[in-house]
Write a protein that holds these residues in place. Structure first.
Motif, short mmCIF file in Angstrom:
data_model
loop_
_atom_site.label_atom_id
_atom_site.label_comp_id
_atom_site.label_asym_id
_atom_site.label_seq_id
_atom_site.Cartn_x
_atom_site.Cartn_y
_atom_site.Cartn_z
N LEU A 155 5.33 -10.72 -9.33
CA LEU A 155 4.40 -9.95 -8.25
C LEU A 155 5.49 -9.43 -7.25
CD1 LEU A 155 1.10 -10.62 -7.30
CD2 LEU A 155 1.60 -8.57 -8.83
N THR A 156 6.13 -10.85 -7.00
CA THR A 156 7.71 -10.87 -6.20
C THR A 156 8.78 -10.09 -6.32
OG1 THR A 156 7.43 -12.43 -5.62
CG2 THR A 156 9.17 -12.43 -4.71
N SER A 159 7.88 -6.06 -6.26
CA SER A 159 7.46 -5.87 -4.82
C SER A 159 9.29 -5.25 -4.63
CB SER A 159 7.18 -6.37 -4.19
OG SER A 159 5.90 -7.04 -3.90
N HIS A 160 10.08 -6.94 -5.48
CA HIS A 160 11.87 -6.46 -4.94
C HIS A 160 12.13 -5.24 -5.61
CE1 HIS A 160 15.88 -7.50 -5.61
NE2 HIS A 160 16.07 -7.66 -4.72
N ARG A 163 11.83 -2.26 -4.32
CA ARG A 163 12.55 -1.74 -2.77
C ARG A 163 13.63 -0.46 -2.49
NH1 ARG A 163 11.20 -5.90 1.05
NH2 ARG A 163 9.85 -6.88 0.52
N ASN A 193 5.91 0.35 1.98
CA ASN A 193 6.53 -0.70 2.48
C ASN A 193 5.79 -1.58 2.87
OD1 ASN A 193 9.33 0.07 1.83
ND2 ASN A 193 9.83 1.56 3.02
N LEU A 196 3.87 -3.50 0.38
CA LEU A 196 5.20 -4.77 -0.04
C LEU A 196 5.16 -5.97 0.37
CD1 LEU A 196 7.21 -2.37 -1.86
CD2 LEU A 196 5.96 -3.63 -2.98
N GLU A 197 5.52 -5.43 1.62
CA GLU A 197 5.48 -6.92 3.14
C GLU A 197 4.29 -7.63 3.03
OE1 GLU A 197 8.13 -7.47 4.14
OE2 GLU A 197 9.47 -6.80 3.80
N THR A 199 2.03 -8.04 0.68
CA THR A 199 1.57 -9.07 -0.64
C THR A 199 2.21 -9.67 -0.43
OG1 THR A 199 0.59 -6.88 -1.63
CG2 THR A 199 1.66 -8.26 -3.21
N LEU A 200 3.33 -9.72 -0.60
CA LEU A 200 4.36 -11.09 -0.55
C LEU A 200 4.71 -11.82 0.63
CD1 LEU A 200 8.44 -9.23 -1.16
CD2 LEU A 200 6.87 -9.88 -2.24
#
Length: 354
Positions: A155-156, A159-160, A163, A193, A196-197, A199-200
């Protein structure tokens, strides 16, 4: 043969067998030492026929002048009963200890695993059944840790990697001439966005580890309220609270997300601090639309949102309460939602003093 003897069953069987043999030996010793002499050892004088010149004269027999037998070394009959009972009680106590000790070890290891996925593995010692259970538990812990780490890495990475194209899309949206279309595209990109933030942040909350320390909860609540007031929100703090020993980042994450949730859907919030001897209660109260009673457990699930909040103005992605719940577990407390009297929602965070 030695391997089959190194089992919990063999140990328990040997203990109870030894207790039974010992109890019977004690009973045998009592009967051998304390019982009166038998008739065969001290037979009575023979009786002769009537008229026998060599026999005793007719008439009643003279009384026996022999003294009564003395009790044996072990005393009365209660001694063997007490000895047998004591032997069996000791055996039962030892057997119960052998049975419950590995269960207690497994229970403590499971509790530590639920609180910290990186807790130390169990010692694979003891009888064969205990070693096998500890080995299986350690394998399970390793597989769970590996799966969680793989999920976090995946997931990281996703997500990265998202971006970069989102940043390019944002630059291209600025070149759209149609203002209405440009605003809608920009809002969609902003929601992506934000998702994503969130989720992280949720993943970091699940894997975060920190030591507990003495922390000023009241100062944190007042600081969050002042920050919200600087942005034009109506947030008030009521009550007093002594410092409490907690993981600071977890407390900040929990209270911050509860306050943010109240401001998003109600536009205002009231933080109430109730300090007790055993626990601390923090209430975040709002007068917003509230949550139906049958949905108050579901809203803690990741990415769950009520139908009424699925609009562009709310901006929620369904992770705020999930992050708050994860943080409350790290704090050793509990989080619940109740209806505010008169309408609205009250989030109740309970923290133990010990």
């Amino acid at each position: 043969m030695m391997r089959s003897a190194d089992t919990l069953f063999a140990r328990l069987f040997g203990i109870f067998l030894l207790a039974i043999v010992l109890a019977h030996l004690l009973a045998f010793a009592w009967f051998a030492q304390g019982s009166p002499p038998s008739e065969r050892q001290n037979p009575p004088p023979p009786r002769t026929a009537l008229g026998d010149p060599g026999g005793p004269p007719p008439g009643p027999r003279p009384p026996d002048d022999r003294p009564p037998p003395k009790p044996g070394v072990f005393g009365g009959p209660w001694i063997p009963f007490a000895s047998q009972s004591l032997a069996l009680v000791i055996a039962a106590w030892i057997g119960a200890r052998l049975l419950t000790r590995p269960i207690r070890r497994l229970s403590r290891a499971a509790e530590q695993l639920s609180e910290n996925l990186d807790s130390l593995p169990m010692n694979e010692t003891g009888p064969a059944e205990v070693r096998q259970a500890a080995h299986s538990f350690n394998r399970m812990q390793a597989r769970i840790r590996e799966q969680v780490e793989q999920r976090s890495r995946m997931l990281t990475a996703v997500s990265h990697d998202l971006r970069t194209p989102l940043a390019r899309m944002k630059l291209r949206v600025e070149q759209v001439e149609n203002e209405a279309l440009r605003d809608r595209l920009a809002q969609d990109l902003g929601e992506m966005n934000q998702m994503l933030e969130a989720t992280l942040s949720y993943l970091r909350e699940q894997r975060s580890q920190e030591e507990a320390q003495l922390f000023d909860l009241q100062a944190l609540a007042e600081s969050l309220a002042e920050n919200a007031q600087d942005q034009g929100a109506d947030v008030q703090v009521e009550g007093h609270c002594r410092p409490v020993r907690v993981p600071p980042m977890a407390l900040r994450s929990c209270l911050g997300n509860l306050l943010e949730n109240a401001l998003r859907y109600a536009g205002h919030a009231h933080i109430q601090l109730l300090d007790g001897e055993q626990e601390i209660e923090v209430r975040v109260i709002d007068r917003g639309p509230g949550i139906p009673a049958d949905k108050r457990e579901a809203v803690f699930e990741p990415f769950f949102r009520l139908e009424s909040s699925r609009n562009r103005n709310s901006g929620g992605v369904g992770l705020g309460l999930s992050i708050a719940l994860e943080a409350s577990k790290r704090l050793g407390g509990s989080l619940a939602l109740e209806e505010t009297p008169g309408g609205g929602l009250t989030a109740i965070l309970r923290l133990p003093r010990a």
